[in-house]
Enzyme design. Structure first.
Site, PDB file in Angstrom:
ATOM      1  N   ASP A   1      70.673 103.798  94.046  1.00 52.89           N
ATOM      2  CA  ASP A   1      71.889 104.605  94.227  1.00 52.89           C
ATOM      3  C   ASP A   1      72.776 104.205  95.401  1.00 52.89           C
ATOM      4  OD1 ASP A   1      70.571 105.599  96.517  1.00 52.89           O
ATOM      5  OD2 ASP A   1      69.857 107.395  95.486  1.00 52.89           O
TER       6      ASP A   1
ATOM      7  N   ASN B   1      56.521 113.957 101.624  1.00 54.96           N
ATOM      8  CA  ASN B   1      56.771 114.368 100.237  1.00 54.96           C
ATOM      9  C   ASN B   1      56.623 115.881 100.143  1.00 54.96           C
ATOM     10  OD1 ASN B   1      56.559 114.655  97.264  1.00 54.96           O
ATOM     11  ND2 ASN B   1      56.251 112.446  97.282  1.00 54.96           N
TER      12      ASN B   1
ATOM     13  N   HIS C   1      64.458  97.673  92.979  1.00 53.66           N
ATOM     14  CA  HIS C   1      64.753  97.929  91.564  1.00 53.66           C
ATOM     15  C   HIS C   1      66.228  97.754  91.206  1.00 53.66           C
ATOM     16  CE1 HIS C   1      60.804 100.470  91.279  1.00 53.66           C
ATOM     17  NE2 HIS C   1      60.577  99.166  91.286  1.00 53.66           N
TER      18      HIS C   1
HETATM   19  C1  BJW Z   1      60.659 114.733  97.464  1.00 56.31           C
HETATM   20  C2  BJW Z   1      61.820 115.516  97.562  1.00 56.31           C
HETATM   21  C3  BJW Z   1      62.365 115.712  98.858  1.00 56.31           C
HETATM   22  C4  BJW Z   1      61.251 115.367  95.462  1.00 56.31           C
HETATM   23  N1  BJW Z   1      61.773 115.169  99.917  1.00 56.31           N
HETATM   24  N2  BJW Z   1      60.074 114.225  98.536  1.00 56.31           N
HETATM   25  C5  BJW Z   1      49.077  99.395  85.389  1.00 56.31           C
HETATM   26  C6  BJW Z   1      48.783  99.158  86.711  1.00 56.31           C
HETATM   27  C7  BJW Z   1      49.708  98.582  87.552  1.00 56.31           C
HETATM   28  C8  BJW Z   1      50.952  98.238  87.073  1.00 56.31           C
HETATM   29  C9  BJW Z   1      51.244  98.474  85.766  1.00 56.31           C
HETATM   30  C10 BJW Z   1      50.323  99.029  84.922  1.00 56.31           C
HETATM   31  N3  BJW Z   1      50.895  99.127  83.700  1.00 56.31           N
HETATM   32  C11 BJW Z   1      52.149  98.658  83.758  1.00 56.31           C
HETATM   33  C12 BJW Z   1      52.382  98.245  85.010  1.00 56.31           C
HETATM   34  C13 BJW Z   1      53.622  97.696  85.523  1.00 56.31           C
HETATM   35  C14 BJW Z   1      54.729  98.717  85.667  1.00 56.31           C
HETATM   36  C15 BJW Z   1      54.191 100.036  86.240  1.00 56.31           C
HETATM   37  O1  BJW Z   1      54.049 100.209  87.427  1.00 56.31           O
HETATM   38  N4  BJW Z   1      53.940 101.032  85.403  1.00 56.31           N
HETATM   39  C16 BJW Z   1      53.374 102.311  85.846  1.00 56.31           C
HETATM   40  C17 BJW Z   1      54.134 103.456  85.219  1.00 56.31           C
HETATM   41  C18 BJW Z   1      51.918 102.298  85.541  1.00 56.31           C
HETATM   42  N5  BJW Z   1      55.657  98.110  86.594  1.00 56.31           N
HETATM   43  C19 BJW Z   1      56.587  97.259  86.204  1.00 56.31           C
HETATM   44  O2  BJW Z   1      56.742  96.959  85.036  1.00 56.31           O
HETATM   45  C20 BJW Z   1      57.428  96.622  87.295  1.00 56.31           C
HETATM   46  N6  BJW Z   1      57.457  95.212  87.137  1.00 56.31           N
HETATM   47  C21 BJW Z   1      56.357  94.452  87.232  1.00 56.31           C
HETATM   48  O3  BJW Z   1      55.263  94.928  87.470  1.00 56.31           O
HETATM   49  O4  BJW Z   1      56.602  93.102  87.074  1.00 56.31           O
HETATM   50  C22 BJW Z   1      55.478  92.255  86.854  1.00 56.31           C
HETATM   51  C23 BJW Z   1      55.251  92.204  85.376  1.00 56.31           C
HETATM   52  C24 BJW Z   1      56.142  91.497  84.601  1.00 56.31           C
HETATM   53  C25 BJW Z   1      55.921  91.412  83.233  1.00 56.31           C
HETATM   54  C26 BJW Z   1      54.842  92.071  82.658  1.00 56.31           C
HETATM   55  C27 BJW Z   1      53.975  92.816  83.454  1.00 56.31           C
HETATM   56  C28 BJW Z   1      54.185  92.870  84.830  1.00 56.31           C
HETATM   57  C29 BJW Z   1      58.865  97.101  87.218  1.00 56.31           C
HETATM   58  C30 BJW Z   1      58.998  98.551  87.512  1.00 56.31           C
HETATM   59  C31 BJW Z   1      60.446  98.986  87.339  1.00 56.31           C
HETATM   60  C32 BJW Z   1      60.643 100.481  87.533  1.00 56.31           C
HETATM   61  N7  BJW Z   1      61.961 100.830  87.142  1.00 56.31           N
HETATM   62  C33 BJW Z   1      62.435 102.205  87.341  1.00 56.31           C
HETATM   63  C34 BJW Z   1      63.864 102.300  86.749  1.00 56.31           C
HETATM   64  C35 BJW Z   1      64.863 101.591  87.663  1.00 56.31           C
HETATM   65  C36 BJW Z   1      66.238 101.707  87.167  1.00 56.31           C
HETATM   66  C37 BJW Z   1      66.740 103.127  87.140  1.00 56.31           C
HETATM   67  O5  BJW Z   1      66.834 103.791  88.178  1.00 56.31           O
HETATM   68  O6  BJW Z   1      67.068 103.561  86.039  1.00 56.31           O
HETATM   69  O7  BJW Z   1      62.448 102.512  88.729  1.00 56.31           O
HETATM   70  S1  BJW Z   1      61.380 103.450  86.646  1.00 56.31           S
HETATM   71  C38 BJW Z   1      61.620 104.631  87.930  1.00 56.31           C
HETATM   72  O8  BJW Z   1      60.387 104.849  88.656  1.00 56.31           O
HETATM   73  C39 BJW Z   1      62.578 103.945  88.929  1.00 56.31           C
HETATM   74  C40 BJW Z   1      61.984 104.347  90.253  1.00 56.31           C
HETATM   75  O9  BJW Z   1      62.425 103.463  91.261  1.00 56.31           O
HETATM   76  C41 BJW Z   1      60.515 104.295  89.968  1.00 56.31           C
HETATM   77  C42 BJW Z   1      59.667 105.075  90.944  1.00 56.31           C
HETATM   78  O10 BJW Z   1      59.972 106.428  90.919  1.00 56.31           O
HETATM   79  P1  BJW Z   1      60.006 107.246  92.294  1.00 56.31           P
HETATM   80  O11 BJW Z   1      61.091 106.738  93.155  1.00 56.31           O
HETATM   81  O12 BJW Z   1      58.659 107.306  92.865  1.00 56.31           O
HETATM   82  O13 BJW Z   1      60.508 108.689  91.785  1.00 56.31           O
HETATM   83  P2  BJW Z   1      59.666 109.880  91.135  1.00 56.31           P
HETATM   84  O14 BJW Z   1      60.644 110.744  90.442  1.00 56.31           O
HETATM   85  O15 BJW Z   1      58.530 109.365  90.347  1.00 56.31           O
HETATM   86  O16 BJW Z   1      59.049 110.674  92.377  1.00 56.31           O
HETATM   87  C43 BJW Z   1      59.877 111.448  93.228  1.00 56.31           C
HETATM   88  C44 BJW Z   1      58.987 112.020  94.320  1.00 56.31           C
HETATM   89  O17 BJW Z   1      59.829 112.654  95.266  1.00 56.31           O
HETATM   90  C45 BJW Z   1      57.999 113.104  93.822  1.00 56.31           C
HETATM   91  O18 BJW Z   1      56.701 112.791  94.329  1.00 56.31           O
HETATM   92  C46 BJW Z   1      58.533 114.403  94.449  1.00 56.31           C
HETATM   93  O19 BJW Z   1      57.492 115.287  94.813  1.00 56.31           O
HETATM   94  C47 BJW Z   1      59.241 113.885  95.668  1.00 56.31           C
HETATM   95  N8  BJW Z   1      60.366 114.705  96.189  1.00 56.31           N
HETATM   96  N9  BJW Z   1      62.189 115.975  96.346  1.00 56.31           N
HETATM   97  C48 BJW Z   1      60.642 114.491  99.771  1.00 56.31           C
HETATM   98  N10 BJW Z   1      63.502 116.515  99.063  1.00 56.31           N
END
Ligand code: BJW
Ligand code: ZN
Length: 250
Positions: free
Chosen positions: A103, A213, A118
């Site tokens: 953002d 968090n 990302h």
């Molecule tokens: C507050 C609050 C306040 C609220 N104060 N706190 C198994 C094991 C390991 C890895 C994998 C697996 N299976 C698959 C994978 C790989 C996969 C992955 O990790 N999947 C998991 C779901 C298991 N990862 C990938 O694919 C990544 N690439 C990769 O690994 O490349 C190598 C590879 C290549 C080819 C094949 C295989 C591997 C890429 C990941 C890309 C993620 N993309 C997104 C979208 C981005 C674009 C967009 O914005 O639209 O990124 S998904 C989404 O999740 C976004 C975020 O950056 C990301 C993380 O989310 P985040 O920021 O943690 O947000 P939330 O909503 O989840 O949490 C918010 C938190 O805030 C909460 O805890 C609240 O409590 C808290 N909160 N208010 C403080 N005021």
């Protein structure tokens, strides 16, 4: 909010700080998180929409989601947490801000050294010739936009599931996590890899690790300290303590 004696001591000695931020960082600015109790994308699950297959299947739907978010993000401003991180950057020798957020709010708040894992939602990219564009209104005007050079489908320049992170950026984040004295994980559910491995890397290298968090995450037990509260309230306290321990006048 008071910081523990141990955290204050560690901050006073810290020469290098590394911070990982997630969607919760921008929640108080009005940007919905993906998951968690306050997660507002109930209708749109990132695991279902944030991947290339979903885009090819239904580019219109995926663009609708991104256009909605672009329009929302254009109207919001950084919160006190973003400002606190920008201030902390000037107080230590080495400060690395690693964000999963697309953002741009850290940059608007004044942070200078930012590693965007990302991508950035305001940029777009041709799926055929990889030409990038900065025009955030491209898709709102014409539905699903096409590349002027080659006619290919244009997509948001963000990292979807199954895609590699921008070349070299994660490696730099990993290096900073491994070399820091203090590591803060702010507003992330810590389930998306490889970003979620950074707190573990910092811990392995002996950094003092702190999670900020509003709720527990799958990784909470790993941290030396958990500060349960909002980023916009906790981070200003940390920045203020850092300023005091470094002897800088407010
Ligand atoms: C507050 C609050 C306040 C609220 N104060 N706190 C198994 C094991 C390991 C890895 C994998 C697996 N299976 C698959 C994978 C790989 C996969 C992955 O990790 N999947 C998991 C779901 C298991 N990862 C990938 O694919 C990544 N690439 C990769 O690994 O490349 C190598 C590879 C290549 C080819 C094949 C295989 C591997 C890429 C990941 C890309 C993620 N993309 C997104 C979208 C981005 C674009 C967009 O914005 O639209 O990124 S998904 C989404 O999740 C976004 C975020 O950056 C990301 C993380 O989310 P985040 O920021 O943690 O947000 P939330 O909503 O989840 O949490 C918010 C938190 O805030 C909460 O805890 C609240 O409590 C808290 N909160 N208010 C403080 N005021
Ligand atoms: Zn093209």
């Amino acid at each position: 909010m008071n910081l523990s004696d141990e955290f204050q001591r560690v901050l006073g000695r810290a020469k290098a700080i590394c911070v990982l931020t997630g969607a919760g960082m921008s929640a108080e600015s009005g940007v919905p998180t993906f998951r968690g109790a306050d997660g507002l994308w109930k209708k749109f699950k990132p695991e279902e929409l944030a991947n290339f297959e979903a885009f090819i299947r239904n580019p219109q739907l995926v663009w609708e989601w991104y256009n909605y978010r672009r329009q929302l993000i254009e109207k919001v401003v950084p919160n006190a947490g973003h400002a606190a991180l920008a201030k902390m950057e000037d107080l230590v020798d080495r400060f690395t801000l690693v964000t999963q957020n697309v953002d741009n709010l850290h940059r608007v708040a004044g942070s200078k050294r930012i590693l965007e894992l990302h991508g950035n939602i305001m940029r777009s990219l041709c799926t055929e010739c990889a030409t990038k564009t900065d025009d955030p209104h491209l898709a709102t005007e014409k539905g699903v936009p096409r590349c002027k050079k080659c006619g290919g489908l244009i997509r948001p320049d963000v990292v979807w599931f199954g895609e590699m992170l921008p070349a070299g950026v994660f490696e730099e984040a990993e290096r900073a996590a491994g070399l820091c004295d203090v590591f803060l994980s702010v507003g992330t559910s810590a389930i998306v890899y490889p970003a979620a491995s950074l707190p573990q890397a910092a811990k392995r290298s002996g950094a003092y690790t702190v999670e900020i968090n509003i709720e527990a995450t799958e990784q909470s037990d790993l941290f030396d300290e958990v500060m349960r509260g909002k980023a916009g309230e906790v981070l200003p306290c940390i920045a203020e303590t850092l300023q005091m321990t470094k002897g800088v006048k407010p």
